[in-house]
Design a protein around this motif. Structure first.
Motif, PDB file in Angstrom:
ATOM      1  N   VAL A  77      -5.526 -13.042  12.341  1.00 56.99           N
ATOM      2  CA  VAL A  77      -6.884 -12.715  11.900  1.00 56.99           C
ATOM      3  C   VAL A  77      -7.682 -11.965  12.956  1.00 56.99           C
ATOM      4  O   VAL A  77      -8.757 -11.416  12.651  1.00 56.99           O
ATOM      5  N   ARG A  78      -7.180 -11.930  14.187  1.00 60.05           N
ATOM      6  CA  ARG A  78      -7.870 -11.172  15.226  1.00 60.05           C
ATOM      7  C   ARG A  78      -7.696  -9.669  15.063  1.00 60.05           C
ATOM      8  O   ARG A  78      -8.441  -8.880  15.659  1.00 60.05           O
ATOM      9  N   ASP A  79      -6.723  -9.266  14.259  1.00 62.39           N
ATOM     10  CA  ASP A  79      -6.379  -7.860  14.072  1.00 62.39           C
ATOM     11  C   ASP A  79      -7.127  -7.316  12.853  1.00 62.39           C
ATOM     12  O   ASP A  79      -6.759  -7.572  11.709  1.00 62.39           O
ATOM     13  N   GLU A  80      -8.179  -6.556  13.087  1.00 59.29           N
ATOM     14  CA  GLU A  80      -9.027  -6.070  12.000  1.00 59.29           C
ATOM     15  C   GLU A  80      -8.247  -5.217  11.002  1.00 59.29           C
ATOM     16  O   GLU A  80      -8.433  -5.332   9.783  1.00 59.29           O
ATOM     17  N   GLU A  81      -7.363  -4.353  11.495  1.00 55.15           N
ATOM     18  CA  GLU A  81      -6.599  -3.495  10.591  1.00 55.15           C
ATOM     19  C   GLU A  81      -5.632  -4.306   9.739  1.00 55.15           C
ATOM     20  O   GLU A  81      -5.450  -4.016   8.551  1.00 55.15           O
ATOM     21  N   ALA A  82      -5.029  -5.338  10.327  1.00 48.56           N
ATOM     22  CA  ALA A  82      -4.113  -6.185   9.561  1.00 48.56           C
ATOM     23  C   ALA A  82      -4.866  -6.956   8.489  1.00 48.56           C
ATOM     24  O   ALA A  82      -4.367  -7.142   7.365  1.00 48.56           O
ATOM     25  N   VAL A  83      -6.076  -7.420   8.809  1.00 42.76           N
ATOM     26  CA  VAL A  83      -6.885  -8.129   7.818  1.00 42.76           C
ATOM     27  C   VAL A  83      -7.231  -7.203   6.654  1.00 42.76           C
ATOM     28  O   VAL A  83      -7.132  -7.581   5.480  1.00 42.76           O
ATOM     29  N   ALA A  84      -7.602  -5.974   6.970  1.00 44.20           N
ATOM     30  CA  ALA A  84      -7.929  -5.009   5.916  1.00 44.20           C
ATOM     31  C   ALA A  84      -6.709  -4.704   5.053  1.00 44.20           C
ATOM     32  O   ALA A  84      -6.819  -4.543   3.834  1.00 44.20           O
ATOM     33  N   ALA A  85      -5.537  -4.654   5.680  1.00 42.16           N
ATOM     34  CA  ALA A  85      -4.316  -4.383   4.918  1.00 42.16           C
ATOM     35  C   ALA A  85      -4.007  -5.523   3.954  1.00 42.16           C
ATOM     36  O   ALA A  85      -3.581  -5.294   2.807  1.00 42.16           O
ATOM     37  N   VAL A  86      -4.206  -6.763   4.391  1.00 41.10           N
ATOM     38  CA  VAL A  86      -4.009  -7.910   3.505  1.00 41.10           C
ATOM     39  C   VAL A  86      -4.997  -7.844   2.348  1.00 41.10           C
ATOM     40  O   VAL A  86      -4.655  -8.106   1.184  1.00 41.10           O
ATOM     41  N   ARG A  87      -6.249  -7.507   2.653  1.00 41.89           N
ATOM     42  CA  ARG A  87      -7.262  -7.352   1.615  1.00 41.89           C
ATOM     43  C   ARG A  87      -6.833  -6.314   0.571  1.00 41.89           C
ATOM     44  O   ARG A  87      -6.895  -6.553  -0.635  1.00 41.89           O
ATOM     45  N   ASP A  88      -6.369  -5.165   1.050  1.00 39.66           N
ATOM     46  CA  ASP A  88      -5.959  -4.098   0.140  1.00 39.66           C
ATOM     47  C   ASP A  88      -4.768  -4.522  -0.711  1.00 39.66           C
ATOM     48  O   ASP A  88      -4.685  -4.191  -1.900  1.00 39.66           O
ATOM     49  N   ARG A  89      -3.847  -5.264  -0.118  1.00 41.23           N
ATOM     50  CA  ARG A  89      -2.699  -5.743  -0.888  1.00 41.23           C
ATOM     51  C   ARG A  89      -3.141  -6.729  -1.964  1.00 41.23           C
ATOM     52  O   ARG A  89      -2.659  -6.683  -3.100  1.00 41.23           O
ATOM     53  N   ALA A  90      -4.061  -7.623  -1.603  1.00 39.65           N
ATOM     54  CA  ALA A  90      -4.544  -8.593  -2.583  1.00 39.65           C
ATOM     55  C   ALA A  90      -5.191  -7.896  -3.764  1.00 39.65           C
ATOM     56  O   ALA A  90      -4.946  -8.249  -4.926  1.00 39.65           O
TER      57      ALA A  90
END
Length: 275
Positions: free
Chosen positions: A60-73
């Motif tokens: 969750v510290r990785d902003e880009e990874a969080v955004a990618a999970v959001r986009d996948r959801a």
């Protein structure tokens, strides 16, 4: 309140409380995406909850990874109705005894992780509505000896959440809610490991919560959003009073810590006897 029963993301859901929250959302009809920094744990939870449950490894510290999970959801469920920021780290001891890495870890996971998840969720919920639930702690409402940096990270998470909710309302956004659930000590593996830790004594000074108690509180705020919910309510009132009157709270803390130490010793003796 969420206007749909579409996608739901839960961070730190590979075990413990996060797993139970993911199960609750699945039961409520959401298409859940389980995330955890431990990929194997996230996958195991998803498989346990059912074939329609998705999973992803996420720091969750990785902003880009969080955004990618959001986009996948959004892409795989058709929309995002709920996002639960549950991932957290607790390391105890006075701040001066902790390494810079330990202090940074708590601030980045507990605070920055909550910020990253909340911002990502808001971007997906604009125009459709949704509900962001941040699992915080009573440590975010008052002084907690032995957990100063942890408390700082939780105070920051509450301040961010309520302030962001205010920003949403001032911007005219009324269909996105943010709720902080602030539990007292929860009898999870995180606390199991603290029985011999004097710095964790305050967490044992009240009635230890079961994860189901916190899940029940999450269920309530999903149905009726509130900015801040303390669990249990009585301890929340005590925490708010101590926060409003810090001199009085500081005088009461030694008694509460002593009570917590007695509970720790009793529980440790019982665990050794039963083991």
């Amino acid at each position: 309140m969420s206007g749909s029963l579409e996608g739901a993301v839960v961070t730190g859901a590979g075990r413990g409380l996060g797993r139970l929250i993911a199960a609750l959302l699945a039961e409520r009809g959401h298409r859940v995406l389980v995330t955890d920094i431990d990929a194997a744990a996230a996958r195991a939870t998803a498989e346990e909850l059912g074939p329609d449950v998705l999973w992803a490894a996420l720091d969750v510290r990785d902003e880009e990874a969080v955004a990618a999970v959001r986009d996948r959801a959004v892409a795989e469920t058709g929309g995002l109705g709920v996002w639960v920021n549950n991932a957290g780290v607790l390391l105890t001891g006075p701040a001066w005894d902790q390494s810079p890495a330990a202090r940074r870890l708590m601030l980045e996971v507990n605070t920055l992780g909550t910020i990253n998840g909340t911002v990502a969720a808001i971007e997906a919920m604009r125009g459709t509505g949704g509900h962001i639930v941040n699992i915080v702690s009573l440590a975010g409402l008052t002084a907690v000896p032995g957990e100063a940096v942890y408390a700082a990270s939780k105070h920051a998470a509450i301040g961010f959440s309520v302030s962001t909710l205010a920003d949403l309302r001032l911007a005219g956004t009324k269909d996105i809610d943010i709720s902080c659930v602030c539990p007292d000590g929860i009898w999870t593996p995180m606390l199991h490991d603290k029985l011999e830790d004097p710095a964790s004594a305050l967490s044992f000074s009240g009635r230890l919560l079961r994860p189901a108690d916190v899940v029940a509180a999450v269920r309530k705020v999903l149905d009726r959003p509130r900015p801040v919910t303390a669990v249990p309510g009585r301890r929340g009132l005590q925490a708010r009073l101590a926060g409003a009157l810090p001199a009085l709270g500081l005088r009461a803390l030694p008694l509460m810590v002593a009570k917590g130490r007695r509970v720790q010793r009793r529980m440790l003796a019982e665990a050794r006897r039963d083991g």
